[in-house]
Write an enzyme that holds these catalytic residues in place. Structure first.
Site, PDB file in Angstrom:
ATOM      1  N   ASP A 192       9.439   4.595  32.171  1.00  0.00           N
ATOM      2  CA  ASP A 192       9.548   5.124  30.814  1.00  0.00           C
ATOM      3  C   ASP A 192       8.621   4.342  29.887  1.00  0.00           C
ATOM      4  O   ASP A 192       8.291   3.176  30.129  1.00  0.00           O
ATOM      5  CB  ASP A 192      10.990   5.081  30.310  1.00  0.00           C
ATOM      6  CG  ASP A 192      11.556   3.667  30.223  1.00  0.00           C
ATOM      7  OD1 ASP A 192      11.358   2.892  31.177  1.00  0.00           O
ATOM      8  OD2 ASP A 192      12.194   3.342  29.202  1.00  0.00           O
ATOM      9  N   GLU A 203      14.184   1.291  30.415  1.00  0.00           N
ATOM     10  CA  GLU A 203      13.888  -0.079  29.978  1.00  0.00           C
ATOM     11  C   GLU A 203      13.483  -0.132  28.519  1.00  0.00           C
ATOM     12  O   GLU A 203      13.824  -1.080  27.799  1.00  0.00           O
ATOM     13  CB  GLU A 203      12.782  -0.670  30.854  1.00  0.00           C
ATOM     14  CG  GLU A 203      12.696  -2.190  30.807  1.00  0.00           C
ATOM     15  CD  GLU A 203      11.829  -2.719  29.681  1.00  0.00           C
ATOM     16  OE1 GLU A 203      11.869  -3.934  29.418  1.00  0.00           O
ATOM     17  OE2 GLU A 203      11.105  -1.924  29.051  1.00  0.00           O
TER      18      GLU A 203
END
Length: 384
Positions: free
Chosen positions: A73, A138
């Protein structure tokens, strides 16, 4: 080694802005599955947070198990018009691969996947196993990603021996720095409640502002510590003070402040909270407004990976490729290593991070190739 560049480009072209998977985990999974890894996609949920896709893969079942960890991500690109190159095009210009996530951390993911695929192709019967833990959470709340995927793996009986996390750790050149720990993070909130009134009649009111200022002064009056051999001194920073009073002739009813502490391994969360409460208690005066202290639930503990054989192994792999012995550091913010350290020793080594989260984020193509060689060398050393 050209495969790492193609994979990095393909990953960047996946618009995986947290919490969207964007095809990035699927792409990494395809590469690993084709190489013989057992790949599983796991989705976690929690009230008030978005569902998050994650990936766990493993080649082999024996010990030791070296795990590569990372995230696919990315943060939003911001104002796309300010980018010279489309943030999701993965263009290469003058030896640089541009795109959101190029250095944080799709470049690192591409390098570790390529290195592992090359290694198992050359040594399919090596003694031990290689695992991958890739999350899509994250850069977001970090609730439905690494922390839950580690719990899930442990419940399945997965045993992890060591981990390399591919976060961008190098400040200027590849080979500058390995992270062997991280400082903890603790956020506190002060709410001071007084009594609103007219400034011309202060005896009928109780001003919360002087109390808040004395409280903050007590928190920052003396250092928390002087640091350690591997950690900088802990630092407390006041990040906001809010009163919200538009009138010039009204004593406000309340005042608030927020502070954040980045602390080293001299402290635990409990001992640090006790120190903060003690400093506030010593600063209190008779007649002060009421002070309420609260700590955010999402905090991080400080940890240190012992600079022993595993750290030496990774350092030697870096030095062999770059000619530079990396510094062992605990600087910077938090990372998912704070979760991994509870399961196995972890070090962080990845690309140069000078442009992470910035407009025109990039990674040098040569660095991608070199990083892949470093990960491959670490695998060779680790499994003998």
């Amino acid at each position: 080694m050209t495969d790492v560049v193609s994979l990095a480009q393909a990953l960047i072209r996946c618009p995986s802005v947290t919490p969207a998977e964007g095809g990035a985990l699927a792409l990494a999974g395809e590469y690993l599955s084709a190489a013989g890894f057992a790949v599983e996609r796991v989705t976690f949920s929690a009230p008030g947070t978005p569902d998050v896709d994650n990936l766990y893969a493993r080649y082999g079942s024996g010990a030791p198990c070296l795990m590569f960890a990372g995230h696919t991500d990315v943060v939003p690109p911001g104002d796309v018009s300010r980018w010279r190159h489309d943030p999701f095009a993965g263009r290469i210009v003058d030896g640089r691969l541009y795109g959101r996530g190029a250095c944080d951390m799709k470049g690192g993911v591409a390098a570790m996947v390529t290195a592992a695929v090359d290694f198992v192709a050359a040594r399919p019967a090596f003694a031990g196993s290689i695992a991958f833990l890739l999350t899509g959470d994250e850069e977001g709340p970090a609730v439905n990603g690494t922390v839950k995927l580690l719990e899930w793996a442990k419940a399945r009986g997965e045993v992890l021996s060591h981990c390399i996390l591919g976060e961008p750790t190098n400040p200027d050149r590849l080979g500058d720095m390995i992270k062997i720990g991280r400082r903890g993070s603790l956020t506190g909130r002060l709410t001071v409640t007084g009594k609103q009134g007219h400034v011309g009649y202060p005896h009928l009111a109780r001003n919360p502002v002087p109390t808040l200022l004395r409280a903050l002064s007590a928190l920052i009056a003396s250092p928390l510590d002087g640091g350690t051999a591997h950690f900088d001194p802990s630092n407390l920073e006041v990040t906001t003070i809010d009163i919200g009073n538009p009138a010039t002739n009204v004593i406000p009813a309340a005042a608030t402040a927020v502070f954040n502490i980045r602390f080293n391994d001299l402290w635990t969360l409990d001992s640090l909270k006790a120190e903060i409460a003690d400093r506030l208690a010593r600063a209190r005066r008779e007649g002060d407004a009421e002070v309420a202290l609260a700590f955010d639930p999402s905090n991080a503990v400080a940890f240190l990976t012992d600079p022993g054989p595993f750290v030496t192994l990774v350092s030697e792999a870096v030095e062999a490729q770059t000619g530079r012995r990396p510094a062992l550091s605990t600087t910077g913010g938090t990372s998912d290593a704070r979760f991994i350290q509870a399961y196995c020793p972890v070090v962080e080594f990845g690309p140069v991070g000078g442009t992470m989260h910035q407009v025109d984020e990039f990674v040098a193509v040569d660095d991608l190739v070199a990083l892949t060689a470093i990960y491959r060398a670490a695998l060779e050393r680790y499994f003998g």
